[in-house]
Write a protein that holds these residues in place. Structure first.
Motif, PDB file in Angstrom:
ATOM      1  N   SER A  93       7.454  -2.169   1.607  1.00  0.00           N
ATOM      2  CA  SER A  93       6.150  -2.142   1.438  1.00  0.00           C
ATOM      3  C   SER A  93       5.627  -1.190   0.370  1.00  0.00           C
ATOM      4  N   LEU A  94       6.239  -0.083   0.002  1.00  0.00           N
ATOM      5  CA  LEU A  94       5.433   0.785  -0.679  1.00  0.00           C
ATOM      6  C   LEU A  94       5.997   0.029  -2.696  1.00  0.00           C
ATOM      7  N   LYS A  95       7.162   0.014  -2.322  1.00  0.00           N
ATOM      8  CA  LYS A  95       7.713  -1.359  -3.395  1.00  0.00           C
ATOM      9  C   LYS A  95       6.437  -2.998  -3.487  1.00  0.00           C
ATOM     10  N   LEU A  96       6.496  -2.802  -2.655  1.00  0.00           N
ATOM     11  CA  LEU A  96       6.321  -4.259  -2.854  1.00  0.00           C
ATOM     12  C   LEU A  96       4.231  -3.726  -4.004  1.00  0.00           C
ATOM     13  N   ALA A  97       4.002  -2.699  -2.825  1.00  0.00           N
ATOM     14  CA  ALA A  97       2.424  -2.148  -4.119  1.00  0.00           C
ATOM     15  C   ALA A  97       2.688  -1.942  -4.685  1.00  0.00           C
ATOM     16  N   ALA A  98       3.493  -0.883  -5.307  1.00  0.00           N
ATOM     17  CA  ALA A  98       3.468  -0.326  -6.339  1.00  0.00           C
ATOM     18  C   ALA A  98       3.980  -1.629  -7.826  1.00  0.00           C
ATOM     19  N   ALA A  99       4.178  -2.972  -7.046  1.00  0.00           N
ATOM     20  CA  ALA A  99       4.042  -3.795  -8.166  1.00  0.00           C
ATOM     21  C   ALA A  99       3.266  -4.344  -8.732  1.00  0.00           C
ATOM     22  N   ILE A 100       1.862  -3.673  -8.437  1.00  0.00           N
ATOM     23  CA  ILE A 100       0.704  -4.534  -8.930  1.00  0.00           C
ATOM     24  C   ILE A 100      -0.031  -3.082  -9.338  1.00  0.00           C
ATOM     25  N   ARG A 101       0.883  -2.271 -10.405  1.00  0.00           N
ATOM     26  CA  ARG A 101       0.510  -1.877 -11.301  1.00  0.00           C
ATOM     27  C   ARG A 101       1.156  -2.549 -13.081  1.00  0.00           C
ATOM     28  N   ASP A 102       1.456  -3.661 -12.547  1.00  0.00           N
ATOM     29  CA  ASP A 102       1.476  -4.141 -13.705  1.00  0.00           C
ATOM     30  C   ASP A 102       0.149  -5.195 -14.166  1.00  0.00           C
TER      31      ASP A 102
END
Length: 344
Positions: free
Chosen positions: A94-103
């Motif tokens: 879940s954290l990795k999925l959310a972290a993708a929004i940095r792009d």
């Protein structure tokens, strides 16, 4: 000392392996030059390779009625491993999925962003709001309002084609660095973004690695984790603590209420404690309900053999070994300050 044992319970917690690494986070900068400094860790997982991850199926586990006491300790240790692998992996994913929004940040100070995520081959729209909100429902909002200022508050909604719904909300009190994972807490409903996950699965996960001598992960879980295993609420935790000899001691614990399981247990509690590189493990477990009693406390057994062989737990630090208190219903639910539809 309670030592009455009549069955093992790996079938129950073997289900937690649906989805554990060093204490430090491997922070990788996003390619977007407008993104803020990393605010979500790549991973919160602890390495618990000392515990064998049980991949055996229900056919083998069903033979537990005829197993010896030592074999039952073996299964208890294996089941404890599944507890850790479960909630840590759910949290990491879940954290990795959310972290993708940095792009998708137009600039580091952006307060609201939106875009698309690719989840299991499916395009999922998202909206993310960094405004402060009341994550613990105590009447006070938390968060700086920005992704580039601590503490970072995030509420995130996703749309798999039938309208936006809540995916996760996070509060990062200490952001990750190359030296450490930091600290934070998160509520998440994985199926909102991933259609392959059980619809009723809901988690609250918290972590803290700001103390170099003691780190921990904790989770509250409700819903199905397998077709025939569901919890109204479960409390899971792993602690890693440095002892006086500068050796890391680890504890894996679980206390859960069940709405469905093959043994008709109403609740189950367990604790497994061991040293990094050690050869002994201290185990406890207790069940309520059903026709197969499990009840033993502070049994020291061989870790390599999970039962047979010599074992010595006399030097263990026992701060973290007590069974966890049973959790309260609804503790994994989203906070009231996380509206069902996006704020923008």
């Amino acid at each position: 000392m309670r030592r009455t044992v009549s069955v093992v319970f790996a079938l129950l917690f073997g289900a937690f392996g649906l989805l554990a690494v060093a204490c430090n986070s491997n922070v990788t900068p996003a390619p977007n030059p407008n993104a803020p400094e990393v605010f979500l860790p790549d991973s919160i997982s602890f390495d618990v390779d000392e515990l064998p991850e049980d991949t055996t199926g229900a056919k083998v586990i069903a033979q537990s009625q005829t197993q010896t006491e030592l074999q039952q300790y073996d299964r208890t240790i294996r089941a404890a491993s599944q507890v850790v692998h479960s909630f840590q992996r759910f949290a990491d994913r879940s954290l990795k999925l959310a972290a993708a929004i940095r792009d998708d940040f137009p600039d580091p100070a952006a307060t609201q962003i939106s875009g698309d995520l690719l989840v299991e081959g499916e395009t999922v729209q998202y909206r993310a709001d960094f405004a402060s909100f009341d994550i613990d429902s105590d009447g006070t909002t938390e968060g700086s309002g920005f992704a580039n200022q601590n503490p970072v508050a995030l509420r995130m909604w996703v749309d798999r084609g039938e309208g936006f719904e809540r995916f996760l909300c996070v509060l990062i009190s200490s952001r990750p660095t190359s030296q450490g994972t930091g600290a934070g807490e998160m509520f998440v409903r994985p199926s909102a973004a991933d259609a392959t996950v059980y619809e009723d699965l809901q988690l609250y996960v918290s972590w803290d690695r700001t103390d170099s001598t003691h780190g921990w992960n904790e989770a509250l879980v409700s819903g199905h984790v397998r077709g025939n295993v569901a919890m109204s609420i479960g409390h899971q935790r792993v602690d890693a603590r440095m002892n006086a000899e500068n050796v890391l001691e680890k504890t894996v614990r679980s206390s859960s209420f069940f709405t469905d399981n093959p043994f008709d247990f109403t609740s189950y509690q367990s604790s497994v404690h061991f040293l990094r590189g050690g050869s002994s493990v201290l185990v406890s477990a207790a069940s309520v309900g059903g026709d197969r009693l499990i009840d033993f406390t502070d049994v020291c057994v061989s870790l390599p053999n999970r039962g047979g062989g010599e074992a010595d737990c006399s030097g263990f630090n026992l701060q973290d070994v007590a069974l966890l208190a049973m959790p309260g219903e609804g503790q994994a639910n989203f906070p009231s300050d996380f509206p069902e539809t996006p704020t923008f």
